[in-house]
Design a protein around this motif. Structure first.
Motif, mmCIF file in Angstrom:
data_model
loop_
_atom_site.group_PDB
_atom_site.id
_atom_site.type_symbol
_atom_site.label_atom_id
_atom_site.label_comp_id
_atom_site.label_asym_id
_atom_site.label_seq_id
_atom_site.Cartn_x
_atom_site.Cartn_y
_atom_site.Cartn_z
ATOM 1 N N HIS A 25 -104.798 53.929 -19.783
ATOM 2 C CA HIS A 25 -104.508 52.619 -20.829
ATOM 3 C C HIS A 25 -103.371 52.684 -21.755
ATOM 4 O O HIS A 25 -102.592 51.691 -21.934
ATOM 5 C CB HIS A 25 -105.658 52.212 -21.725
ATOM 6 C CG HIS A 25 -106.945 51.590 -20.740
ATOM 7 N ND1 HIS A 25 -107.056 50.503 -20.202
ATOM 8 C CD2 HIS A 25 -108.220 52.266 -20.374
ATOM 9 C CE1 HIS A 25 -108.120 50.345 -19.434
ATOM 10 N NE2 HIS A 25 -108.804 51.154 -19.578
ATOM 11 N N SER A 57 -100.797 54.463 -20.867
ATOM 12 C CA SER A 57 -99.621 54.551 -20.371
ATOM 13 C C SER A 57 -99.161 53.086 -19.994
ATOM 14 O O SER A 57 -97.804 52.974 -19.742
ATOM 15 C CB SER A 57 -99.727 55.087 -18.905
ATOM 16 O OG SER A 57 -100.501 54.307 -18.137
ATOM 17 N N ILE A 58 -99.763 52.091 -20.225
ATOM 18 C CA ILE A 58 -99.520 50.748 -20.063
ATOM 19 C C ILE A 58 -98.741 50.021 -21.146
ATOM 20 O O ILE A 58 -99.450 49.775 -21.987
ATOM 21 C CB ILE A 58 -100.473 49.760 -19.509
ATOM 22 C CG1 ILE A 58 -101.104 50.258 -18.233
ATOM 23 C CG2 ILE A 58 -99.963 48.375 -19.194
ATOM 24 C CD1 ILE A 58 -102.640 49.949 -18.025
ATOM 25 N N VAL A 59 -97.594 49.907 -21.321
ATOM 26 C CA VAL A 59 -96.835 49.483 -22.672
ATOM 27 C C VAL A 59 -95.848 48.379 -22.215
ATOM 28 O O VAL A 59 -95.122 48.227 -21.031
ATOM 29 C CB VAL A 59 -95.944 50.597 -23.181
ATOM 30 C CG1 VAL A 59 -95.262 49.957 -24.185
ATOM 31 C CG2 VAL A 59 -96.899 51.658 -23.465
ATOM 32 N N THR A 84 -94.514 49.189 -18.434
ATOM 33 C CA THR A 84 -94.636 50.884 -17.988
ATOM 34 C C THR A 84 -95.955 51.037 -17.284
ATOM 35 O O THR A 84 -97.143 50.192 -17.531
ATOM 36 C CB THR A 84 -94.279 51.728 -19.035
ATOM 37 O OG1 THR A 84 -95.460 51.758 -19.974
ATOM 38 C CG2 THR A 84 -93.267 51.600 -19.816
ATOM 39 N N HIS A 115 -104.722 46.805 -16.914
ATOM 40 C CA HIS A 115 -105.651 47.319 -17.575
ATOM 41 C C HIS A 115 -107.199 47.175 -16.702
ATOM 42 O O HIS A 115 -108.108 48.119 -16.773
ATOM 43 C CB HIS A 115 -105.981 46.700 -18.906
ATOM 44 C CG HIS A 115 -104.949 47.327 -19.876
ATOM 45 N ND1 HIS A 115 -105.092 48.293 -20.660
ATOM 46 C CD2 HIS A 115 -103.833 46.453 -20.241
ATOM 47 C CE1 HIS A 115 -104.088 48.714 -21.505
ATOM 48 N NE2 HIS A 115 -103.410 47.641 -21.391
ATOM 49 N N ILE A 133 -108.058 49.921 -14.039
ATOM 50 C CA ILE A 133 -108.610 51.155 -14.392
ATOM 51 C C ILE A 133 -109.835 51.310 -14.572
ATOM 52 O O ILE A 133 -110.474 50.496 -15.403
ATOM 53 C CB ILE A 133 -107.761 51.804 -15.656
ATOM 54 C CG1 ILE A 133 -106.570 51.860 -15.640
ATOM 55 C CG2 ILE A 133 -108.535 53.128 -15.947
ATOM 56 C CD1 ILE A 133 -105.603 51.644 -16.809
#
Lengths: 136, 136
Positions: free
Chosen positions: A120, A122-124, B90, B120, B123
């Motif tokens: 979570h 890592s998602i930006v 990212t 999100h 995952i």
């Protein structure tokens, strides 16, 4: 075999192999990471047999990362849960693999939580983040 | 050039190419997806030039997905924000790429939100989910 958790990546195509190869640019000395790919030419049963052989080789101290929820690699992984309590996390990306390798001295269930959190984080939305920073 | 958003994946190594190849197992008719890899043999400046040429070719209707926050591919992507308002996300994984391809008729900023949500949602702690279901 090392005492650290093994990480087995199961994906469609060569995605898992690319993740293994790319992760070695960051954690070069790790031998505890493996990938198996399901290719269009391969029957699901053949893939399942390959996974079974690999899991037997790696032992119970193994965590499984797969590409997409509901896909054959994830479903094949789930089919081995009755035999052994493997943590299985879907949505594998490079950050998850790197964090997994850096923290694989934890128990497999602790490692599962670390990898899920890393996923979570890592998602930006980098563009919005930078825009907001510049507007401050 | 199609009217849909282009998706450009920037990663270390061959990860982006593997994501493109694997995504075609799900969305076979898409031509709006591209990848560039930063290899150990390549200088960052050379990679940046390749990205610049590709962005010029693709035009402003492009969204950029990169592997890890803080990595050179993400930083190179960010360096083009002053020139054009590209969404950059990212943590790229297969679910994000597939959702991106399936929804690329949206505006690039709508698509960015769709891909971030998909990231999100992709995952899943599959082992815990199945264990909880079986215990109900």
């Amino acid at each position: 075999m090392s005492e650290g958790c093994n990480i087995l990546i199961l994906t469609h195509g060569n995605l898992g192999e690319a993740l293994v190869e790319t992760s070695k640019m960051f954690v070069s000395d790790s031998n505890e990471i493996y990938a198996l790919g399901l290719y269009p030419s391969m029957m699901a049963e053949e893939f399942k047999q390959k996974v079974e052989m690999k899991l037997e080789e790696l032992g119970s101290n193994t965590i499984i990362l797969t590409d997409i929820f509901g896909g054959t690699p994830a479903n094949v992984a789930a089919s081995f849960l009755a035999r052994e309590d493997y943590p299985i996390i879907t949505g594998v990306n490079l950050g998850m693999v790197i964090e997994g390798l850096l923290n694989n001295q934890n128990t497999k269930h602790e490692l599962s939580k670390i990898i899920e959190d890393a996923a979570h984080n890592s998602i930006v939305d980098l563009s919005s983040k930078l825009r907001n920073r510049n507007n401050k």
